[in-house]
Design an enzyme around this catalytic site. Structure first.
Site, PDB file in Angstrom:
ATOM      1  CE  LYS A   1      -2.294   1.655   3.804  1.00 59.13           C
ATOM      2  NZ  LYS A   1      -2.117   3.110   3.857  1.00 59.13           N
TER       3      LYS A   1
ATOM      4  CG  ASP B   1      -4.718   4.462   1.524  1.00 58.16           C
ATOM      5  OD1 ASP B   1      -5.876   4.863   1.319  1.00 58.16           O
ATOM      6  OD2 ASP B   1      -4.225   4.343   2.665  1.00 58.16           O
TER       7      ASP B   1
ATOM      8  CE  LYS C   1      -7.607   6.940   3.827  1.00 56.08           C
ATOM      9  NZ  LYS C   1      -6.182   6.598   3.693  1.00 56.08           N
TER      10      LYS C   1
ATOM     11  CG  ASP D   1     -11.782  17.483  -6.412  1.00 57.98           C
ATOM     12  OD1 ASP D   1     -12.669  18.280  -6.787  1.00 57.98           O
ATOM     13  OD2 ASP D   1     -10.603  17.826  -6.220  1.00 57.98           O
TER      14      ASP D   1
ATOM     15  CB  THR E   1     -10.657   4.390  12.417  1.00 61.11           C
ATOM     16  OG1 THR E   1      -9.413   4.520  11.761  1.00 61.11           O
ATOM     17  CG2 THR E   1     -11.417   3.221  11.859  1.00 61.11           C
TER      18      THR E   1
ATOM     19  NE  ARG F   1       2.933   1.841  13.030  1.00 61.55           N
ATOM     20  CZ  ARG F   1       2.166   2.625  13.763  1.00 61.55           C
ATOM     21  NH1 ARG F   1       2.727   3.517  14.569  1.00 61.55           N
ATOM     22  NH2 ARG F   1       0.858   2.537  13.705  1.00 61.55           N
TER      23      ARG F   1
END
Ligand code: C5P
Length: 233
Positions: free
Chosen positions: A33, A60, A62, A65, A120, A211
């Site tokens: 990603k 990614d 997002k 518009d 989130t 991570r």
């Protein structure tokens, strides 16, 4: 719609660091990603290099518009050869349908098109501040159902909402969930973590892991552990 996949979040500040890291994992065992930070630093050239090395790339970014602008961005991403991309469901029906049409009319392999539902990072108060007063699970599932109606292939959502989303959409609706940790991992800054096995049980098609793999002493070994827990279990 897609095979169960572990998506490694390449959250690196520079393209050379991402590419060095990519040497340590195998494209047969994962997708990767690329988010804002890395894309702004590395641009389309980085995506082309990752694709050239055989990685499936989730772009990614997002998109959110006016419909025409989002459609053009989706076409450009399709030309780069990305495997998956996303737009905000809050951009509305017309915007999501424009994204769908742009991808359907691309000559290249068509990326999987996802909607981002409720970030989130937004809690009930933050949503109320911007005029969204529904309960979060209702908003997530309403937007997921709307994305499905607009022809999108799936959503990004918390694993905690995956089962609800699946119940409002379809078996083959792609559900991508971040915030995943093995019981042995540290939580880092994630507040509500879910194990790969629980994400799978909730209906996740893909998990996003950063991570615990990128910072591991042996990233390939860490990736294998996530694959074993999510795919082979
Ligand atoms: O390192 P870690 O596994 O926490 O990284 C998770 C990745 O998933 C990051 O790229 C993060 O931005 C992304 N993400 C998330 N929670 C969301 C949406 C995306 O952690 N709700």
């Amino acid at each position: 719609m897609t095979d169960r996949t572990v998506i490694v979040a390449l959250d690196f500040p520079k393209p050379e660091l991402a590419l060095q890291f990519a040497n340590k994992i195998t494209p047969e065992q994962c997708a990767v990603k690329v988010g804002f930070e890395l894309f702004v630093a590395g641009g389309p050239a980085l995506i082309e290099q990752l694709v050239g090395r055989g990685f499936r790339v989730f772009l990614d970014l997002k998109f959110h518009d006016i419909p025409n602008t989002v459609a053009k961005a989706c076409s450009a991403a399709s030309r780069l050869g990305v495997w998956m991309l996303n737009v905000h469901a809050s951009g509305g029906t017309e915007m999501m349908m424009a994204a769908r049409n742009a991808i359907d009319s691309a000559n290249e392999a068509k990326p999987i098109l996802l909607a981002v539902t409720v970030l989130t990072s937004l809690d009930k108060t933050a949503l109320k501040d911007i005029g969204l007063v529904k309960e979060i699970p209702d908003l997530v599932t309403d937007w997921a159902a709307l994305a499905k109606q607009c022809g999108l292939d799936g959503v990004v959502c918390s694993a905690q909402e995956a089962a609800l989303v699946q119940s409002r959409t379809a078996e083959d609706f792609v559900i991508v969930t971040p915030g995943i940790r093995l019981p042995s991992n540290t939580k880092d800054d994630q507040k509500r973590i879910v194990t790969p096995a629980d994400a799978r049980a909730a209906g996740a098609s893909c998990i996003v892991v950063g991570r615990p793999i990128t910072q591991a002493a042996d990233p390939q070994q860490a990736l294998t552990e996530f694959n074993n827990a999510f795919i082979c279990a």
